[in-house]
Motif scaffolding. Structure first.
Motif, short mmCIF file in Angstrom:
data_model
loop_
_atom_site.label_atom_id
_atom_site.label_comp_id
_atom_site.label_asym_id
_atom_site.label_seq_id
_atom_site.Cartn_x
_atom_site.Cartn_y
_atom_site.Cartn_z
N GLU A 159 1.22 -1.25 0.28
CA GLU A 159 0.12 0.31 -0.58
C GLU A 159 1.31 1.13 -0.18
O GLU A 159 2.01 1.34 0.10
CB GLU A 159 -0.75 0.06 0.70
CG GLU A 159 -0.45 -0.47 2.43
CD GLU A 159 -1.00 -0.58 3.63
OE1 GLU A 159 -1.11 0.94 3.82
OE2 GLU A 159 -1.66 -1.27 4.41
N GLU A 160 0.04 2.37 -0.01
CA GLU A 160 0.71 4.21 -0.56
C GLU A 160 1.44 3.96 1.44
O GLU A 160 1.12 4.01 2.45
CB GLU A 160 -0.78 4.75 0.07
CG GLU A 160 0.28 6.33 -0.76
CD GLU A 160 1.00 6.11 -2.15
OE1 GLU A 160 2.19 6.04 -2.01
OE2 GLU A 160 0.63 5.72 -3.04
N ALA A 161 3.04 4.35 1.04
CA ALA A 161 3.76 4.42 3.07
C ALA A 161 3.75 5.93 3.02
O ALA A 161 3.50 6.47 2.47
CB ALA A 161 5.39 3.87 2.52
N ASP A 162 4.07 5.74 4.65
CA ASP A 162 4.23 7.12 5.27
C ASP A 162 5.46 7.92 4.86
O ASP A 162 6.37 6.82 5.52
CB ASP A 162 3.65 6.91 6.29
CG ASP A 162 3.78 8.10 7.12
OD1 ASP A 162 4.48 9.28 6.61
OD2 ASP A 162 3.71 7.74 8.62
N ALA A 163 6.31 8.19 4.08
CA ALA A 163 6.95 8.93 3.09
C ALA A 163 7.49 9.29 4.47
O ALA A 163 8.70 9.78 5.11
CB ALA A 163 6.81 9.86 1.90
N ASP A 164 6.37 10.64 5.50
CA ASP A 164 7.12 11.33 6.12
C ASP A 164 6.97 10.69 7.70
O ASP A 164 8.51 10.49 8.10
CB ASP A 164 5.90 12.58 7.14
CG ASP A 164 6.23 13.37 6.60
OD1 ASP A 164 6.48 14.04 5.19
OD2 ASP A 164 5.92 14.19 7.90
N GLY A 165 6.66 9.73 7.91
CA GLY A 165 6.74 8.63 9.15
C GLY A 165 8.28 8.21 9.12
O GLY A 165 9.21 7.83 9.84
#
Lengths: 193, 193, 193, 193
Positions: free
Chosen positions: C147-153
């Motif tokens: 799925e879409e990963a949390d780039a910011d995290g």
DNA sequence: CTATAAGCGAGACGGTACGTCAAGTCTTTGA
DNA sequence: TCAAAGACTTGACGTACCGTCTCGCTTATAG
């Protein structure tokens, strides 16, 4: 007795203070002597010191200068002897051990404190003034002086000349200071014959 | 010109400093003069002051005492005149306006700083020493003195007597000080005839 | 052309400044690095430094951090390789030689200066952000992410974890830092299958 | 009692200092907080402050960070709850009100002072370390973890991730920080099943 | 091959804060 | 109940850097 309430205690404290002041004066000089250091060195609280004296100058004066000032009046029987004696005494006080290091500081502190100045002068200078008056009086009576001598000028020379030697000119010829001073003082007097 | 880098600016600052020191000295005396106050009164930074002088004593010496010290040598043609002139000058310096208030403090500060002491003595006392030597030499050549005079003793009397009058005895008879001093100095010399 | 006038000279000065800053940073750390010292060590005038940068932080950032930031984009062909590579790079910057000593000071100086903060973040953090986006995009295209990963995290973990190791926990296990970090970063991603 | 000499007075002074530091921190930030200002704002003498702490960093640490650190240990009964609780606490300390503004400065000051660094870490980081160990131990006992978890890595993520969010990335989404952090922390653990 | 403009160094300066010392005052307490 | 102990305020010290300004010298390149 009544007023022996805290007397012993007070005396012991006085003792410790006097010792501390002497020691610190020797070690650090007048400028390096501080109430703080005296308190620390004597194991006393600053409050205790301030209860006795209002300033460093008063303290030093009381403990160091005044103590040494309990000399008997001079009377050798002749003007020559008296002048030699008083010259010696003046050199001892002005160029000798406690005075040499303490006087400049004391004089500086006097500048800003009229009360201190008055008390200090009374005790330190007054004694000499009386001595001088007595010496000149007796000399006059013995016919050693041809006219009224200028006691004040004599006094100024007595103290000022050694002071200038030590603090202004930095002459280390302390050894002969008192003889040279006595000779100069003689020249200043209106000798008879 | 070459090194006129910051000279103008520096000169203006010097001016302001000299004025501030004079004013504060008049108002608060030597003891009440602080670098901090000088900075505030002159609109100058403390750093600027410390860049010039290492201590209050050096500053006061440079701005107050040294400045006044640029007098021409004395030569009136006779011993009487010369002694009167130098006595007047000494009284002016020791008991006169800047010196009277400044000298005790300066002398006290010298006690703890040998370097300062040397410089101060060189400038302040050295000039007089040369004057005295010249005066006595000429008097000797003219035959006014019967023998070699004690220049050092003369010097000590010259400075010490007025100093004692002012700071030890608190004699306010400043008006006659220089005449009385001249008379005393004469008595100290081995006059011919 | 017009603005080639003082380019050569300027470049030489830049060189000397960069050297001085590096040396002083090594010797005294960020806190002990002062404009004054840089000027002295580089034989440069303070004016020259201020003509280039508005503050110590800008100077250090420009000379030390930015210089090291000219790395090519990461692309090893697999998510595993990319994450290992970027972890290595982050550990090098945060826990490696210039950054380790410089970052805390830089971050502290950023607190009081929003402009500096923005510029510094843009350059220092922006590059990594783009790298991360590209890595995750490619992994997604390759089907390595479910799925879409949390780039910011991911970004926060990438920089924050080594920063905490070095500056908060004082873990000296710098040797394995990048492997441990890569492993942790993996766990944070929504891996497919 | 023995040393109750100036205790009352001292306590009152402590109070005023704590208030002044908080106010100034809010108003000027850590960098703009100076001993001089604290003294002025609290009606206290600089000396009094230096009698208590050796530096600004120690003072701020003692008055601001340490005070907030008296929290009870975490134990909600489940790993989920514990991790959420400790994440919340970490976010509060790192991104919350005093810490957010104070930590970067404190970390920078630690760089140059090993002693301060050790004390600060002991108090600030040590507590969390113990909490973490306890949480992971209990989870292991309950069978919620499949293997030994990396407590150190967990700790670094716990503090570093919010620190990076706030100070490196300038993410203002503080609202969700703790939930996002808790989620990330979970992924880092070797969950059973 | 030289005039010229950009770049530079050198100082001096006003300021802010530092950390320290000593002065002198105020408050508390213990004997 | 009062003398000491100790904490305090105040003021100055001397220092380190800050950031600014002005001045006059260098120097490399444009013409």
């Amino acid at each position: 007795m009544a007023n022996t309430r805290g007397a012993t205690r007070r005396a012991r404290t006085d003792e410790r203070l006097a010792e501390a002041v002497s020691a610190l004066l020797r070690e650090h000089g007048y400028a390096g002597l501080t109430i703080e250091r005296v308190a620390a060195a004597s194991g006393t609280a600053k409050t205790t010191i301030y209860r006795r004296w209002a300033s460093k100058a008063e303290m030093v004066f009381a403990l160091v200068v005044h103590r040494a000032d309990q000399a008997p009046p001079i009377d050798t029987g002749s003007l020559v002897g008296d002048v030699q004696a008083i010259a010696e005494r003046a050199v001892a006080v002005v160029a000798g051990d406690p005075g040499r290091d303490v006087l400049p500081g004391l004089l500086a502190d006097m500048a800003g404190d009229a009360g201190l100045a008055a008390r200090l002068r009374d005790a330190f200078v007054g004694a000499a003034r009386d001595d001088i008056a007595a010496i000149l009086d007796r000399a006059h009576d013995r016919g050693e002086l041809s006219e009224e001598a200028d006691a004040d000028g004599f006094h100024a020379a007595l103290l000022g000349i050694p002071y200038a030697h030590v603090h202004l000119l930095a002459n280390d010829a302390t050894g002969h200071l008192s003889e040279r001073l006595a000779e100069q003082l003689f020249r200043l007097l209106p000798l008879a014959g």
